[in-house]
Motif scaffolding. Structure first.
Motif, PDB file in Angstrom:
ATOM      1  N   PHE A   1       0.804  -1.223   0.000  1.00 33.13           N
ATOM      2  CA  PHE A   1       0.000   0.000   0.000  1.00 33.13           C
ATOM      3  C   PHE A   1       0.839   1.275   0.000  1.00 33.13           C
ATOM      4  N   SER A   2       2.146   1.147   0.212  1.00 33.33           N
ATOM      5  CA  SER A   2       2.960   2.362   0.242  1.00 33.33           C
ATOM      6  C   SER A   2       4.220   2.289  -0.618  1.00 33.33           C
TER       7      SER A   2
ATOM      8  N   ASP B   1       6.677   2.221  -3.758  1.00 33.49           N
ATOM      9  CA  ASP B   1       6.605   2.787  -5.100  1.00 33.49           C
ATOM     10  C   ASP B   1       6.562   1.624  -6.084  1.00 33.49           C
ATOM     11  N   LEU B   2       5.445   1.429  -6.747  1.00 30.36           N
ATOM     12  CA  LEU B   2       5.304   0.303  -7.663  1.00 30.36           C
ATOM     13  C   LEU B   2       5.943   0.563  -9.018  1.00 30.36           C
TER      14      LEU B   2
ATOM     15  N   ARG C   1      -9.935  -2.204   1.246  1.00 32.36           N
ATOM     16  CA  ARG C   1      -8.482  -2.318   1.053  1.00 32.36           C
ATOM     17  C   ARG C   1      -8.167  -3.105  -0.220  1.00 32.36           C
TER      18      ARG C   1
ATOM     19  N   ALA D   1      -8.602  -0.750  -3.040  1.00 35.35           N
ATOM     20  CA  ALA D   1      -7.473   0.187  -3.071  1.00 35.35           C
ATOM     21  C   ALA D   1      -6.235  -0.476  -3.661  1.00 35.35           C
ATOM     22  N   LEU D   2      -5.994  -1.737  -3.312  1.00 26.76           N
ATOM     23  CA  LEU D   2      -4.847  -2.447  -3.874  1.00 26.76           C
ATOM     24  C   LEU D   2      -4.999  -2.608  -5.381  1.00 26.76           C
TER      25      LEU D   2
ATOM     26  N   GLU E   1      -6.622  -0.724  -7.402  1.00 23.76           N
ATOM     27  CA  GLU E   1      -6.423   0.591  -8.018  1.00 23.76           C
ATOM     28  C   GLU E   1      -4.937   0.904  -8.146  1.00 23.76           C
ATOM     29  N   ARG E   2      -4.147   0.583  -7.106  1.00 22.25           N
ATOM     30  CA  ARG E   2      -2.701   0.811  -7.161  1.00 22.25           C
ATOM     31  C   ARG E   2      -2.057  -0.034  -8.263  1.00 22.25           C
TER      32      ARG E   2
ATOM     33  N   ALA F   1      -2.875   1.316 -11.728  1.00 24.08           N
ATOM     34  CA  ALA F   1      -2.096   2.517 -12.046  1.00 24.08           C
ATOM     35  C   ALA F   1      -0.667   2.182 -12.448  1.00 24.08           C
ATOM     36  N   ALA F   2      -0.166   1.030 -12.009  1.00 22.38           N
ATOM     37  CA  ALA F   2       1.215   0.642 -12.322  1.00 22.38           C
ATOM     38  C   ALA F   2       1.323  -0.180 -13.605  1.00 22.38           C
TER      39      ALA F   2
END
Length: 105
Positions: free
Chosen positions: A13-14, A16-17, A37, A40-41, A43-44, A47-48
């Motif tokens: 969650f933090s 840098d992917l 959660r 949210a994961l 979504e991260r 984005a990567a």
């Protein structure tokens, strides 16, 4: 394959992917996360990834509706007691992936 596959160590969650990547694997994680959660994961991860890149989610899923309780029922209780999460249905996880921006699920 070391020159073609990379692993990022850190908090999912933090950390840098980076990216964009050609694909992502999400194995045996979702059942340890509450629904917010998990979304949210996803979504991260979305984005990567490069546009149109796939994600593969492997996890323990709830038994199909109308079937007798099985080991997934006990796993759901175990995950609730240990991490506050649960086993989820394929429909729920698919919806979270769509909400995160993944196309065909």
């Amino acid at each position: 394959m070391a020159q073609r596959v990379s692993v990022i160590e850190g908090d999912m969650f933090s950390a840098d992917l980076g990216g964009p990547y050609d694909g992502a694997l999400c194995f045996n994680i979702v059942h340890h996360l509450r629904p917010d959660r998990a979304r949210a994961l996803f979504e991260r991860i979305a984005a990567a990834l490069a546009p149109g890149a796939p994600i593969c989610v492997l996890d323990v899923y709830e038994r199909p509706e109308g079937r007798r309780p099985d080991s997934a029922s006990f796993l759901g209780l175990f995950f609730l007691l240990t991490s506050g999460a649960d086993t989820y249905t394929i429909h729920e996880v698919s919806q979270w992936l769509r909400e995160a921006g993944f196309g065909a699920v």
